[in-house]
Write an enzyme that holds these catalytic residues in place. Sequence first.
Site, short mmCIF file in Angstrom:
data_model
loop_
_atom_site.label_atom_id
_atom_site.label_comp_id
_atom_site.label_asym_id
_atom_site.label_seq_id
_atom_site.Cartn_x
_atom_site.Cartn_y
_atom_site.Cartn_z
N GLY A 1 0.87 -1.18 0.00
CA GLY A 1 0.00 0.00 0.00
C GLY A 1 0.90 1.21 0.00
N CYS B 1 3.19 5.12 -2.82
CA CYS B 1 4.05 4.95 -4.00
C CYS B 1 3.64 3.79 -4.89
CB CYS B 1 5.50 4.80 -3.56
SG CYS B 1 6.18 6.34 -2.93
N LYS C 1 0.06 3.79 -6.84
CA LYS C 1 -0.13 4.84 -7.85
C LYS C 1 1.00 4.81 -8.89
CE LYS C 1 2.79 8.37 -6.15
NZ LYS C 1 3.92 8.93 -6.82
P1 NAD Z 1 4.08 14.31 0.45
O1 NAD Z 1 2.66 14.40 0.04
O2 NAD Z 1 4.42 13.76 1.79
O3 NAD Z 1 4.75 15.75 0.36
C1 NAD Z 1 4.55 16.64 -0.66
C2 NAD Z 1 4.74 18.05 -0.11
O4 NAD Z 1 4.74 18.97 -1.20
C3 NAD Z 1 3.62 18.49 0.84
O5 NAD Z 1 4.18 18.91 2.07
C4 NAD Z 1 2.94 19.65 0.08
O6 NAD Z 1 2.42 20.65 0.93
C5 NAD Z 1 4.08 20.16 -0.76
N1 NAD Z 1 3.67 20.97 -1.92
C6 NAD Z 1 2.64 20.76 -2.77
N2 NAD Z 1 2.61 21.74 -3.70
C7 NAD Z 1 3.65 22.58 -3.44
C8 NAD Z 1 4.14 23.76 -4.05
N3 NAD Z 1 3.56 24.27 -5.12
N4 NAD Z 1 5.23 24.36 -3.52
C9 NAD Z 1 5.82 23.83 -2.42
N5 NAD Z 1 5.40 22.70 -1.80
C10 NAD Z 1 4.33 22.10 -2.30
O7 NAD Z 1 4.81 13.47 -0.69
P2 NAD Z 1 6.04 12.47 -0.52
O8 NAD Z 1 5.60 11.17 0.03
O9 NAD Z 1 7.16 13.21 0.12
O10 NAD Z 1 6.39 12.20 -2.06
C11 NAD Z 1 6.92 13.22 -2.88
C12 NAD Z 1 7.33 12.60 -4.21
O11 NAD Z 1 8.39 11.65 -4.01
C13 NAD Z 1 6.22 11.83 -4.92
O12 NAD Z 1 6.38 11.97 -6.30
C14 NAD Z 1 6.48 10.39 -4.52
O13 NAD Z 1 5.96 9.47 -5.45
C15 NAD Z 1 7.99 10.37 -4.50
N6 NAD Z 1 8.58 9.37 -3.61
C16 NAD Z 1 8.04 9.15 -2.39
C17 NAD Z 1 8.63 8.22 -1.53
C18 NAD Z 1 8.02 7.93 -0.18
O14 NAD Z 1 8.41 6.93 0.41
N7 NAD Z 1 7.11 8.76 0.34
C19 NAD Z 1 9.77 7.53 -1.94
C20 NAD Z 1 10.32 7.81 -3.18
C21 NAD Z 1 9.71 8.74 -4.01
#
Ligand code: NAD
Length: 447
Positions: free
Chosen positions: A258, A261, A264
């Site tokens: 789940g 990541c 989606k």
């Molecule tokens: P998240 O939702 O925890 O964080 C995203 C942040 O971006 C939020 O705090 C939001 O307020 C901010 N944000 C949105 N629009 C913005 C803007 N215009 N300016 C500034 N900040 C803004 O997401 P996440 O889990 O950190 O994931 C981020 C990316 O990394 C995604 O593409 C995800 O697929 C990828 N990723 C995530 C993981 C993971 O384990 N969570 C691992 C590898 C890659």
Amino acid sequence: MRITVIGTGYVGTVHAACMADLGHEVLGIDIDEERIASLSAGRAPLHEAGLGEVLARTVSSGRLRFSTSLAEGAAFARTHFVCVGTPQRPDGQAADLRFVDAVIDGLAPHLRPGSLVVGKSTVPVGTAARLARRLAVSTRDCEVAWNPEFLREGSAVQDTMHPERIVVGVVSERADNVLREVYRPLLRAGVPWFSTDPATAELVKVAANSFLATKVSFINAMSEVCEAAGADATVLARAIGADSRIGDRFLEPGLGFGGSCFPKDIRAFAARAEELGAGASVVFLHEVDRINTRQRRRTVDLSRRLLGGSLAGRRVGVLGAAFKPGSDDVRDSPALAVASALQEGGAAVRVHDPEALDNARAAHPALAYTLDVPKACEDADLVLHLTRWPEYGRIDPAGLAAVVHEPLLLDARGGLDEPSWRAAGWSVHALGRPDRRTAVSARGGAS
Ligand code: NAD
């Protein structure tokens, strides 16, 4: 070196804190003012091992600051890491790139010539090239690179400071050199460096997640066959995993994946491949997704059968709410999906989790929660193990047997020591195991 990290969620907060810990001057930027206030005070807004310490250290040293202003970021540095979310689009399977686009559009008017925008978000192949064209309209001499993030929630700080590899997709030697400078301490420590074009870098990330998701669904598909054949999926998993070409990691039959990541990412990858005319190559990902979703339903069905065919009025104790151990993230949590389905089916469900209860309450307010394992299981007719927190492996089965109504355990994650639970009087069940059929039919609920 000065850098900004835009988007301070799970990835951005960890990246910003770790880059500051490597010695860089970092400005973290987010549109969420509450989050920025908390981070500025050195408080981590999420649970991740070691993050609190790194954040407190780097904020108090002055190397890490936070802001809500992209203009301030553009003035502060010439290297900008983009870590905003790329969720599934509400109207389909593709990735929603509106947050990434908003960052590019917000930064562009302020960028200084020679700036480098580095995407870390997981995006469909071709995004870096599209963003570069978008930037070129209003900036001079600015480039876009992609540096996909491989950290795992639950060990994000460790993964960032000791990555298994760093992948960068660049269009110039200049960009490659800037990124080598950012990661210099890690490169010196011998971390493998893969420098390629942006399209390949973007694809490495989704290909890696697709492979891992396929491995999880493969063993869960085998567990369905095992059930039908009266075979044992846990033994099968260990035996095929002993083959070094296969390996035993990510090969545990259970509730499936789940989080924010895998689900989606495989859907977005399939959608993008379809757009590129290569949809047939990854059509198997739809099946990977379906197998994974089926595990949740199978867990609910098995619970119902263990309870004699009906959930109505039965008490269920749930161990785990986070989508995986070590994290307080409940986005698309299999544990909460199962807990909610059981409650909707008429059961009274009480959920325990050591870290994720605030997020769980916000996402599923109808469920009951407690920070106390015995309370979660008090008078329970069935206990479900749904997130593999290490502390659940330390539960005293005899002590817990004394508080439940019926010592009946469904271990949907594996990891609980079955002999000691059995020795304490528990009837123990799992997906893909032959004993459930016997045990369930003994209760008159098996089909
Ligand atoms: P998240 O939702 O925890 O964080 C995203 C942040 O971006 C939020 O705090 C939001 O307020 C901010 N944000 C949105 N629009 C913005 C803007 N215009 N300016 C500034 N900040 C803004 O997401 P996440 O889990 O950190 O994931 C981020 C990316 O990394 C995604 O593409 C995800 O697929 C990828 N990723 C995530 C993981 C993971 O384990 N969570 C691992 C590898 C890659």
